[in-house]
Design an enzyme around this catalytic site. Structure first.
Site, short mmCIF file in Angstrom:
data_model
loop_
_atom_site.label_atom_id
_atom_site.label_comp_id
_atom_site.label_asym_id
_atom_site.label_seq_id
_atom_site.Cartn_x
_atom_site.Cartn_y
_atom_site.Cartn_z
N THR A 64 0.84 -1.20 0.00
CA THR A 64 0.00 0.00 0.00
C THR A 64 0.88 1.25 0.00
O THR A 64 2.11 1.17 0.04
CB THR A 64 -0.93 -0.01 1.22
OG1 THR A 64 -0.13 -0.09 2.42
CG2 THR A 64 -1.88 -1.19 1.17
N TYR A 65 0.24 2.41 -0.03
CA TYR A 65 0.95 3.69 -0.15
C TYR A 65 2.09 3.78 0.86
O TYR A 65 1.86 3.66 2.07
CB TYR A 65 -0.03 4.84 0.07
CG TYR A 65 0.58 6.21 -0.13
CD1 TYR A 65 0.86 6.68 -1.41
CD2 TYR A 65 0.88 7.02 0.96
CE1 TYR A 65 1.42 7.93 -1.60
CE2 TYR A 65 1.44 8.27 0.78
CZ TYR A 65 1.71 8.72 -0.51
OH TYR A 65 2.29 9.97 -0.68
#
Length: 253
Positions: free
Chosen positions: A15-16
């Site tokens: 994820t980010y």
């Protein structure tokens, strides 16, 4: 950061990444289960005990109140092919995957023993540690990322006598702090104010930071680009220009 960005944008495996959050939202339980189920070997075997029962949602992991702009970094649930990753990508994915698994393992329980002995009027302290339950440290077993505990002491009882077979005095000197590296500078920027001697000011700076997870590395590179700092191997050193600027009290443009 470049490696993490590659795992995020190119590989779609995490994820980010440009966040300093360490928490997940309560509605991410399904995403976490999917991520754990999609991990390749050898992570699948480590995740099996977690997936064998309903996924717990302790507040130390799932806490909406402590979320920032983004949640903590976790695998996305897309199955990774370790052979297709670069060495750095594989190492970084390994850190992220093991951290997620370890978060759901039980605590490590250990027993620490302190023994005070006396000889010729001098007092000595010995300590030893014995692991009772490995807990989350089983996730890191054999990969050298967890510090080894002190060796356990032999069985002793109060009043036991032992023979001192030898003794020596070891002279030591305090050493100045080591030069900064990227990792140590990033940590200092994240926790700005820890080194301030003034207690009142240090308390006021608590929770403050320089830059954001997305900009700190760029700030360091900017200092190097304009000549205020330079690299020497892994170390980052101040240049004469940087020292002169600091002494002048001016703010760099």
């Amino acid at each position: 950061l470049k490696t993490a960005q590659s795992l995020y944008e190119k590989r779609k495996l995490i994820t980010y990444p440009r966040t300093d959050s360490r928490y997940l939202s309560h509605d991410m339980g399904g995403a976490v289960e999917k991520a754990l189920k999609s991990l390749p070997a050898p992570y699948a075997a480590l995740a099996a005990p977690v997936l064998a029962k309903p996924l717990p949602r302790p507040k130390r992991i799932f806490d909406d109140a402590k979320l920032t702009d983004h949640h903590a970094i976790i695998p996305t649930g897309r199955r990774a092919d370790p052979e297709a990753l670069s060495p750095d990508e594989a190492k970084l994915f390994d850190l992220i995957a093991r951290r997620l698994i370890a978060a759901f393992y039980p605590p490590c329980r250990y027993e620490t023993v302190r023994v005070v002995t006396q000889s010729e009027g001098e007092t000595f302290l010995s300590t030893g540690t014995a692991v009772l339950e490995e807990g989350f440290k089983a996730v890191y077993r054999g990969i050298g990322r967890e510090k080894s505990e002190e060796a356990p002491l032999p069985a002793l009882r109060e009043g036991d006598a032992r023979t001192v077979r030898g003794a020596r005095v070891k002279g030591e000197k305090t050493k100045p702090p080591k030069e900064h590296t990227d990792a140590s500078l990033l940590l200092q920027m994240e926790h700005a104010g820890r080194q301030i001697e003034d207690e009142v000011l240090r308390e006021q700076m608590k929770g403050c930071s320089l830059g954001t997870p997305a900009t700190r590395a760029a700030i360091i590179e900017r200092l190097i680009d304009v000549g205020y700092a330079r690299r020497k191997g892994r170390q980052i050193l101040a240049t004469d220009k940087g020292v002169n600027l600091f002494d002048s009290g001016e703010t760099p443009g």
